[in-house]
Scaffold this active site. Structure first.
Site, PDB file in Angstrom:
ATOM      1  N   GLU A  57       0.825  -1.209   0.000  1.00 16.30           N
ATOM      2  CA  GLU A  57       0.000   0.000   0.000  1.00 16.30           C
ATOM      3  C   GLU A  57       0.862   1.263   0.000  1.00 16.30           C
ATOM      4  O   GLU A  57       0.502   2.276  -0.616  1.00 16.30           O
ATOM      5  CB  GLU A  57      -0.951  -0.029   1.197  1.00 16.30           C
ATOM      6  CG  GLU A  57      -2.009  -1.127   1.048  1.00 16.30           C
ATOM      7  CD  GLU A  57      -2.896  -1.266   2.260  1.00 16.30           C
ATOM      8  OE1 GLU A  57      -4.108  -1.013   2.138  1.00 16.30           O
ATOM      9  OE2 GLU A  57      -2.383  -1.630   3.340  1.00 16.30           O
ATOM     10  N   GLU A  83      -4.296  -9.466   3.543  1.00 14.67           N
ATOM     11  CA  GLU A  83      -5.091  -9.154   4.738  1.00 14.67           C
ATOM     12  C   GLU A  83      -6.296 -10.064   4.923  1.00 14.67           C
ATOM     13  O   GLU A  83      -6.648 -10.414   6.057  1.00 14.67           O
ATOM     14  CB  GLU A  83      -5.543  -7.689   4.688  1.00 14.67           C
ATOM     15  CG  GLU A  83      -4.469  -6.678   5.057  1.00 14.67           C
ATOM     16  CD  GLU A  83      -3.571  -6.291   3.892  1.00 14.67           C
ATOM     17  OE1 GLU A  83      -2.793  -5.337   4.025  1.00 14.67           O
ATOM     18  OE2 GLU A  83      -3.645  -6.961   2.826  1.00 14.67           O
TER      19      GLU A  83
END
Length: 254
Positions: free
Chosen positions: A108, A128
């Site tokens: 990210e 995730e």
């Protein structure tokens, strides 16, 4: 500045290195603060045009330091997010130079950069969902902007690793290098960019990054307002004069 982040500069290019190789450059609170400070200084320095963000050792970044998180550290900075740049990236261009893993928050962070140069053995991933979480630091928003939506959806839902060569095929990676060559490749790209007018770089990044989100009725007024600041600048006149005189321009950033 934290000892977990190293800063160097060469001309108009700033290099910011996350230096926690023993933790695969995972981000703790001090590292978030140090990256944020480095990017603030980068934006504030009129002599700098491009930044390179990379990781020390064999990997770019494994994301949030979960041990620090479990010890009660608040890793994300209020209003700025992970590494102090997820929610508020610099106004100037930033190139991510990726070796090894760019995973979870590390991926990210790379997506918060404008360009990605990766070694052929680099790997990206948003795992995730495998941990009962979501990629809440911009990955689910930015990844579909960088590669086909259905491929981004697949990668986010199954959490699989994306090899660098596949990432390049989908347009996620700008340039591939041999293993160990990501920083050198990013520097070559940074040199190309830094040769151009600083005001033009900032204005171009703003329009490319945000223009597709502007309401249709505001698109041209917003772009034209930015254009006006550039076209009336000293650098615009210098660029035209240098072209006419067949010489390299001397940019002043105003």
């Amino acid at each position: 500045m934290s000892g977990t982040v190293l800063i160097s500069r060469d001309g108009a290019i700033l290099t910011v290195t996350i230096s926690r190789p023993e933790r695969r450059n995972a981000i703790d609170r001090a590292t978030s603060e140090a990256i944020a400070a480095a990017m603030d200084a980068f934006d504030a320095d009129d002599t700098l045009s491009v930044a390179i963000l990379t990781g020390a050792g064999d990997h770019f970044c494994a994301g949030m330091d979960l041990k620090a998180f479990l010890n009660g550290e608040r890793i994300e900075l209020k209003g700025r997010g992970l590494a102090g740049m997820i929610e508020t990236p610099p106004k100037k261009p930033v190139i991510a130079a990726i070796e090894g893993y760019a995973l979870a928050g590390g991926f990210e962070i790379a997506l918060a950069c404008d360009l990605i140069v990766a070694s052929e053995t680099a790997q990206f991933g948003l795992p995730e969902a495998k941990r009962g979480l979501i990629a809440g630091s911009g990955g689910l928003v930015r990844l579909p902007e960088r590669m086909p939506r259905q491929i981004a959806m697949e990668c986010a839902l199954n959490g699989r690793m994306i090899p660098a060569m596949e990432a390049e095929r989908w347009g996620l990676v700008n340039r591939l290098t041999p293993t160990g060559g990501a920083v050198e490749g990013a520097r070559a790209l940074a040199i190309e960019i830094a040769a151009n007018a600083p005001l033009s770089l900032v204005a171009t990044k703003e329009i490319v990054s945000a223009g597709h989100r502007w309401p249709e009725a505001e698109l041209w007024p917003r772009q034209n307002a930015i254009l006006e600041t550039v076209i009336t600048s000293e650098d615009a006149r210098e660029g035209a004069a240098a072209f006419a005189e067949k010489r390299a321009p001397i940019w002043r950033g105003r």
